[in-house]
Design a protein around this motif. Sequence first.
Motif, PDB file in Angstrom:
ATOM      1  N   MET A   1      -8.586  21.218 -15.691  1.00 27.03           N
ATOM      2  CA  MET A   1      -9.794  21.944 -15.275  1.00 27.03           C
ATOM      3  C   MET A   1     -10.044  21.687 -13.792  1.00 27.03           C
ATOM      4  O   MET A   1     -10.064  20.543 -13.348  1.00 27.03           O
ATOM      5  CB  MET A   1     -11.002  21.466 -16.087  1.00 27.03           C
ATOM      6  CG  MET A   1     -12.286  22.183 -15.728  1.00 27.03           C
ATOM      7  SD  MET A   1     -13.711  21.592 -16.685  1.00 27.03           S
ATOM      8  CE  MET A   1     -13.284  22.188 -18.304  1.00 27.03           C
ATOM      9  N   SER A   2     -10.196  22.746 -13.009  1.00 25.11           N
ATOM     10  CA  SER A   2     -10.371  22.618 -11.568  1.00 25.11           C
ATOM     11  C   SER A   2     -11.741  22.035 -11.229  1.00 25.11           C
ATOM     12  O   SER A   2     -12.751  22.357 -11.854  1.00 25.11           O
ATOM     13  CB  SER A   2     -10.211  23.984 -10.906  1.00 25.11           C
ATOM     14  OG  SER A   2     -10.543  23.906  -9.538  1.00 25.11           O
ATOM     15  N   ALA A   3     -11.746  21.169 -10.184  1.00 28.12           N
ATOM     16  CA  ALA A   3     -13.001  20.587  -9.726  1.00 28.12           C
ATOM     17  C   ALA A   3     -13.533  21.296  -8.490  1.00 28.12           C
ATOM     18  O   ALA A   3     -14.550  20.874  -7.929  1.00 28.12           O
ATOM     19  CB  ALA A   3     -12.790  19.104  -9.424  1.00 28.12           C
ATOM     20  N   PHE A   6     -17.295  22.052  -7.876  1.00 33.10           N
ATOM     21  CA  PHE A   6     -18.047  21.354  -8.934  1.00 33.10           C
ATOM     22  C   PHE A   6     -19.114  20.467  -8.308  1.00 33.10           C
ATOM     23  O   PHE A   6     -18.866  19.766  -7.329  1.00 33.10           O
ATOM     24  CB  PHE A   6     -17.082  20.510  -9.770  1.00 33.10           C
ATOM     25  CG  PHE A   6     -17.691  19.937 -11.021  1.00 33.10           C
ATOM     26  CD1 PHE A   6     -17.798  20.700 -12.167  1.00 33.10           C
ATOM     27  CD2 PHE A   6     -18.157  18.636 -11.045  1.00 33.10           C
ATOM     28  CE1 PHE A   6     -18.354  20.175 -13.325  1.00 33.10           C
ATOM     29  CE2 PHE A   6     -18.704  18.101 -12.186  1.00 33.10           C
ATOM     30  CZ  PHE A   6     -18.808  18.875 -13.336  1.00 33.10           C
ATOM     31  N   ASP A   7     -20.299  20.467  -8.878  1.00 31.44           N
ATOM     32  CA  ASP A   7     -21.418  19.674  -8.358  1.00 31.44           C
ATOM     33  C   ASP A   7     -21.409  18.294  -9.031  1.00 31.44           C
ATOM     34  O   ASP A   7     -22.036  18.084 -10.064  1.00 31.44           O
ATOM     35  CB  ASP A   7     -22.737  20.389  -8.623  1.00 31.44           C
ATOM     36  CG  ASP A   7     -23.916  19.722  -7.920  1.00 31.44           C
ATOM     37  OD1 ASP A   7     -23.784  18.536  -7.524  1.00 31.44           O
ATOM     38  OD2 ASP A   7     -24.973  20.363  -7.779  1.00 31.44           O
ATOM     39  N   PHE A   8     -20.668  17.363  -8.429  1.00 26.17           N
ATOM     40  CA  PHE A   8     -20.541  16.028  -9.029  1.00 26.17           C
ATOM     41  C   PHE A   8     -21.862  15.265  -9.012  1.00 26.17           C
ATOM     42  O   PHE A   8     -22.137  14.482  -9.926  1.00 26.17           O
ATOM     43  CB  PHE A   8     -19.457  15.216  -8.311  1.00 26.17           C
ATOM     44  CG  PHE A   8     -18.061  15.600  -8.716  1.00 26.17           C
ATOM     45  CD1 PHE A   8     -17.553  15.254  -9.963  1.00 26.17           C
ATOM     46  CD2 PHE A   8     -17.247  16.324  -7.852  1.00 26.17           C
ATOM     47  CE1 PHE A   8     -16.269  15.609 -10.344  1.00 26.17           C
ATOM     48  CE2 PHE A   8     -15.961  16.687  -8.214  1.00 26.17           C
ATOM     49  CZ  PHE A   8     -15.470  16.332  -9.463  1.00 26.17           C
ATOM     50  N   LYS A  10     -24.941  16.415  -9.329  1.00 25.58           N
ATOM     51  CA  LYS A  10     -25.765  16.880 -10.444  1.00 25.58           C
ATOM     52  C   LYS A  10     -25.212  16.352 -11.767  1.00 25.58           C
ATOM     53  O   LYS A  10     -25.962  15.896 -12.645  1.00 25.58           O
ATOM     54  CB  LYS A  10     -25.816  18.407 -10.464  1.00 25.58           C
ATOM     55  CG  LYS A  10     -26.680  18.959 -11.605  1.00 25.58           C
ATOM     56  CD  LYS A  10     -26.736  20.473 -11.585  1.00 25.58           C
ATOM     57  CE  LYS A  10     -27.584  20.998 -12.745  1.00 25.58           C
ATOM     58  NZ  LYS A  10     -27.621  22.485 -12.751  1.00 25.58           N
ATOM     59  N   ALA A  11     -23.887  16.386 -11.913  1.00 26.37           N
ATOM     60  CA  ALA A  11     -23.259  15.882 -13.135  1.00 26.37           C
ATOM     61  C   ALA A  11     -23.475  14.380 -13.277  1.00 26.37           C
ATOM     62  O   ALA A  11     -23.668  13.871 -14.387  1.00 26.37           O
ATOM     63  CB  ALA A  11     -21.767  16.200 -13.122  1.00 26.37           C
ATOM     64  N   GLU A  40     -15.316  10.062 -10.552  1.00 30.38           N
ATOM     65  CA  GLU A  40     -14.323  11.122 -10.391  1.00 30.38           C
ATOM     66  C   GLU A  40     -13.160  10.705  -9.501  1.00 30.38           C
ATOM     67  O   GLU A  40     -12.068  11.287  -9.565  1.00 30.38           O
ATOM     68  CB  GLU A  40     -14.976  12.400  -9.850  1.00 30.38           C
ATOM     69  CG  GLU A  40     -15.562  12.296  -8.465  1.00 30.38           C
ATOM     70  CD  GLU A  40     -17.007  11.807  -8.430  1.00 30.38           C
ATOM     71  OE1 GLU A  40     -17.663  12.002  -7.393  1.00 30.38           O
ATOM     72  OE2 GLU A  40     -17.468  11.215  -9.442  1.00 30.38           O
ATOM     73  N   GLN A  48     -10.483  15.919 -13.369  1.00 30.64           N
ATOM     74  CA  GLN A  48     -11.560  15.495 -12.478  1.00 30.64           C
ATOM     75  C   GLN A  48     -12.903  16.132 -12.825  1.00 30.64           C
ATOM     76  O   GLN A  48     -13.943  15.470 -12.783  1.00 30.64           O
ATOM     77  CB  GLN A  48     -11.195  15.805 -11.031  1.00 30.64           C
ATOM     78  CG  GLN A  48     -11.949  14.934 -10.046  1.00 30.64           C
ATOM     79  CD  GLN A  48     -11.356  15.009  -8.661  1.00 30.64           C
ATOM     80  OE1 GLN A  48     -11.077  16.096  -8.173  1.00 30.64           O
ATOM     81  NE2 GLN A  48     -11.183  13.868  -8.033  1.00 30.64           N
ATOM     82  N   ALA A  49     -12.913  17.395 -13.216  1.00 25.03           N
ATOM     83  CA  ALA A  49     -14.178  18.063 -13.532  1.00 25.03           C
ATOM     84  C   ALA A  49     -14.805  17.531 -14.812  1.00 25.03           C
ATOM     85  O   ALA A  49     -15.973  17.799 -15.082  1.00 25.03           O
ATOM     86  CB  ALA A  49     -13.961  19.573 -13.637  1.00 25.03           C
ATOM     87  N   SER A  53     -18.216  13.506 -18.069  1.00 24.95           N
ATOM     88  CA  SER A  53     -18.545  13.993 -19.407  1.00 24.95           C
ATOM     89  C   SER A  53     -18.519  12.849 -20.413  1.00 24.95           C
ATOM     90  O   SER A  53     -17.909  11.806 -20.181  1.00 24.95           O
ATOM     91  CB  SER A  53     -17.549  15.077 -19.839  1.00 24.95           C
ATOM     92  OG  SER A  53     -17.579  16.162 -18.943  1.00 24.95           O
TER      93      SER A  53
END
Length: 230
Positions: A1-3, A6-8, A10-11, A40, A48-49, A53
Motif C-alpha cells: 500500500m502506497s504511503a 498519507f497523513d501520518f 493524523k494517523a 513508520e 508503510q501506510a 494501524s
Amino acid sequence: MSAAGFDFEKARFNMIEQQIRPWEVLDATVLALLGQVKREAFVPAAYQALALSDLEIPLTQPPVEGECMLAPKVEARILQDLALKPTDNVLEIGAGSGYMAALMGRLARRVLTLEINPALADMARANLARAGIDNVRVKTADATTARFAPCADDAPYDVIVLSGSVAEVPTDLLELLRVGGRLFAVVGDEPIMRATLIERTGEASYHSVEPWDIVIPRLRHFPQPSPFRF
C-alpha cells in the motif's frame, strides 16, 4: 500500500487516542514517546501506510511466521508495564525492525537487542541509525544457544524483554537479572497466553504477576515447559 500523500500525523493521533489509550495505556511519558518516535520509519516500505494501524506488520517478504512488528497497543502496554528508568540496562530478545528497542533506548541508559535473522538485524541497525538512537546495540544471535550465553554480554540486567511469546521463561534467562530487576514475557500456548512480569526479589526468589492476556507469535528455539514453576 502506497504511503504517498498519507497523513501520518493524523494517523498517529488516531493510533494514540483510539487504539492505545483504550488499552489502559495512560502514562504521559509513554504517550509522548509514541508521538515522537516515528513508527513508520521502522516498517518495510510496502507496509508503510499501515504502520499505525491496529495490526501486526510483516517484516519479511514473503511473510515468515513470527517475523513481524507487534500491534502498537501491545508495544505501548509493554512499555508502560516496564516503567523504564534512565539508569536501566536493558536486554531485548527479538529485535525485529528495531522499533521497540528505539522506544526503550529513549527511556533507558542502554539496550542490547538480539535478533536471530541476520537480515532483520541489519534492518534494525539501519533503522536505529537513521533515527539517531545511539545507545542501542543490535547483535545477530540465537539467544537460546549455550544456556543463553549470547544474552550475557551486558549482564546483569535491570530489564529483560521478550518480544514474542514463549511456553515458559527459562531459569537461565532469569538469572541474568540483577536483584530488583524485571522481565517481561508473554507466556503460554494458544488460545491462552498471559502477559507476565517477573521481578527478581532475591538471589533465588522471584515474584510474578500476569496483568493482561494477549496472543502473539512465538520466539524461535525457546524450550518447552520443564518441571520448574514460579
